[in-house]
Design a protein around this motif. Sequence first.
Motif, PDB file in Angstrom:
ATOM      1  N   ARG A 228       0.897  -1.348   0.151  1.00  9.36           N
ATOM      2  CA  ARG A 228       0.005   0.056  -0.183  1.00  9.36           C
ATOM      3  C   ARG A 228       0.839   1.211  -0.020  1.00  9.36           C
ATOM      4  NH1 ARG A 228      -5.316   1.540   3.855  1.00  9.36           N
ATOM      5  NH2 ARG A 228      -5.032   3.735   3.515  1.00  9.36           N
ATOM      6  N   ALA A 231       2.031   1.901  -3.654  1.00 11.49           N
ATOM      7  CA  ALA A 231       1.024   2.081  -4.377  1.00 11.49           C
ATOM      8  C   ALA A 231       0.490   3.522  -4.010  1.00 11.49           C
ATOM      9  CB  ALA A 231      -0.377   1.130  -4.015  1.00 11.49           C
ATOM     10  N   GLU A 232       0.436   4.120  -3.045  1.00 10.45           N
ATOM     11  CA  GLU A 232      -0.017   5.360  -2.741  1.00 10.45           C
ATOM     12  C   GLU A 232       1.292   6.520  -3.185  1.00 10.45           C
ATOM     13  OE1 GLU A 232      -0.908   5.534   1.555  1.00 10.45           O
ATOM     14  OE2 GLU A 232      -2.604   7.202   1.091  1.00 10.45           O
ATOM     15  N   LYS A 238      -2.894  10.638  -6.525  1.00 10.06           N
ATOM     16  CA  LYS A 238      -2.637   9.376  -5.746  1.00 10.06           C
ATOM     17  C   LYS A 238      -3.724   8.238  -5.970  1.00 10.06           C
ATOM     18  CE  LYS A 238      -0.268  11.168  -2.009  1.00 10.06           C
ATOM     19  NZ  LYS A 238       0.428  10.898  -0.757  1.00 10.06           N
ATOM     20  N   MET A 239      -3.450   6.971  -5.799  1.00 10.54           N
ATOM     21  CA  MET A 239      -4.387   6.221  -5.636  1.00 10.54           C
ATOM     22  C   MET A 239      -5.119   6.225  -4.385  1.00 10.54           C
ATOM     23  SD  MET A 239      -3.405   1.844  -5.371  1.00 10.54           S
ATOM     24  CE  MET A 239      -3.090   1.427  -6.847  1.00 10.54           C
ATOM     25  N   SER A 240      -6.536   5.768  -4.514  1.00  9.48           N
ATOM     26  CA  SER A 240      -7.435   5.892  -3.505  1.00  9.48           C
ATOM     27  C   SER A 240      -7.615   4.744  -2.923  1.00  9.48           C
ATOM     28  CB  SER A 240      -8.836   6.513  -4.121  1.00  9.48           C
ATOM     29  OG  SER A 240      -8.695   7.439  -4.900  1.00  9.48           O
ATOM     30  N   PHE A 241      -8.091   4.588  -1.573  1.00 11.31           N
ATOM     31  CA  PHE A 241      -8.018   3.379  -0.753  1.00 11.31           C
ATOM     32  C   PHE A 241      -9.604   3.247  -0.007  1.00 11.31           C
ATOM     33  CE2 PHE A 241      -3.637   4.035  -1.298  1.00 11.31           C
ATOM     34  CZ  PHE A 241      -3.475   2.639  -1.554  1.00 11.31           C
ATOM     35  N   TRP A 269      -8.561  -3.768   1.784  1.00 11.20           N
ATOM     36  CA  TRP A 269      -8.715  -2.655   1.235  1.00 11.20           C
ATOM     37  C   TRP A 269      -8.694  -2.557  -0.174  1.00 11.20           C
ATOM     38  CZ3 TRP A 269      -9.736   1.946   3.779  1.00 11.20           C
ATOM     39  CH2 TRP A 269      -9.558   1.898   5.325  1.00 11.20           C
ATOM     40  N   GLY A 271      -7.368  -0.550  -3.785  1.00  6.97           N
ATOM     41  CA  GLY A 271      -6.558   0.630  -4.139  1.00  6.97           C
ATOM     42  C   GLY A 271      -7.033   0.832  -5.558  1.00  6.97           C
ATOM     43  N   ARG A 273      -7.006   3.425  -8.791  1.00 10.53           N
ATOM     44  CA  ARG A 273      -6.471   4.725  -9.204  1.00 10.53           C
ATOM     45  C   ARG A 273      -7.590   5.457  -9.923  1.00 10.53           C
ATOM     46  NH1 ARG A 273      -1.168   4.718  -8.409  1.00 10.53           N
ATOM     47  NH2 ARG A 273       0.194   2.749  -8.696  1.00 10.53           N
ATOM     48  N   ARG A 349       0.216  -6.274  -0.779  1.00  9.68           N
ATOM     49  CA  ARG A 349      -0.941  -6.349  -1.825  1.00  9.68           C
ATOM     50  C   ARG A 349      -0.974  -8.235  -2.167  1.00  9.68           C
ATOM     51  NH1 ARG A 349      -0.377  -6.641  -7.818  1.00  9.68           N
ATOM     52  NH2 ARG A 349       1.954  -6.794  -7.432  1.00  9.68           N
TER      53      ARG A 349
END
Length: 363
Positions: A228, A231-232, A238-241, A269, A271, A273, A349
């Motif tokens: 994560r 990913a962030e 940014k990627m949303s979670f 969660w 992730g 984009r 992940r």
Amino acid sequence: MSSLEIKKLHKNFSNYHAIRGVDLQIEKGEFTVFVGPSGCGKSTLLRLIAGLEVVTSGSILLNDQDITDTSAAERDLAMVFQSYALYPHMSVAENMSFALKIAKVDPKIIAEKVADAAEILQLTSLLDRKPKALSGGQRQRVAIGRAIVRQPSVFLFDEPLSNLDASLRVQMRQELSGLHKRLKSTMIYVTHDQVEAMTLADKVVILNAGNVEQVGTPLNVYYNPASRFVAEFIGTPKMSFIPMSDDIKKLIANEYDGADPRKLTSSTWLGVRPESVTLSSQLLTKAGLTGKVSLVERLGAETLVYIDYLGEHKITARADSLASIEAGADIQFSIDFQNVHGFDDDGLRLSPDVTDNLIVGNV
Ligand SMILES: Nc1ncnc2c1ncn2[C@@H]1O[C@H](COP(=O)(O)OP(=O)(O)O)[C@@H](O)[C@H]1O
Ligand SMILES: [Mg+2]
């Protein structure tokens, strides 16, 4: 060209453990970028490689030779700093030739090397100027020129562009990329800016609190973030979670006909984009989720829409430049579940890699 290997490297500053067991292989001619948030240990790792900090434990090998206890001067590496670190009383030419003069290189050879480097960096007409009569970008070029004339086995850059304004930073970034193609030298570059990392690197090393979080090509870390954190950090916006909800579980079951090859429903969660979110003006489409628009940012070429989903969780989506979306409105959207990632409670992940071998396709 040189290769570099780092084994089980640790660095303690009295009781602060800044580098926590880093293993890394850097190949000949590779452009490697260390990226991560402020304070994660990027500069410390670079300074350990340069010999400017003493290693607490572990080893550093240059072309298979152990240089862990070799002095900085004997390492044959050249470092470029954010602050430029030029000698104010020396001209551009003198700044660039200083290290070679100290090494008692033949003045004729020094002159040739300085002329070559000045040519590459478009500094030829500025060779007699003092640093104070140069712009920030020109000063940074002199600092790079000073490294080039030494023909080091590895170039080390510590946030060299951070003091420049945005447009100059883009220009210098492109010049550095061209410089690497031309010199074909091994380069290690530290930045907190993920766009610089994505655009410059052959290999990205993402650092988090003194640990290597992931190593990979820019596209690989973008498409297959191991955690994560990565990913962030990689990708803008940014990627949303969002937490796994019953609604989403149903949508995933529908999309995959009951199967879940991407291990999404076992994740805590998701992730997502911005490019995996589609906004819908029609109510209750097949893959419909509902949320409330909390903010609309019109950037010109596109519009970013921030959606509150399940109360406090924000999802970022892209909309057309002139889309008629206002903050406060209820909105329908769908998510492309083929392109989202599932993460467990620990931020790891769960989804398998999108593809093992990312190849940029034909246009
Ligand atoms: N000389 C030092 N003494 C004590 N702590 C240090 C020293 N240098 C760096 N640190 C600490 O080590 C951590 C990593 O620092 P640094 O490598 O400069 O981070 P970055 O370059 O990623 O922003 C930070 O928490 C910083 O405060
Ligand atoms: Mg730093």
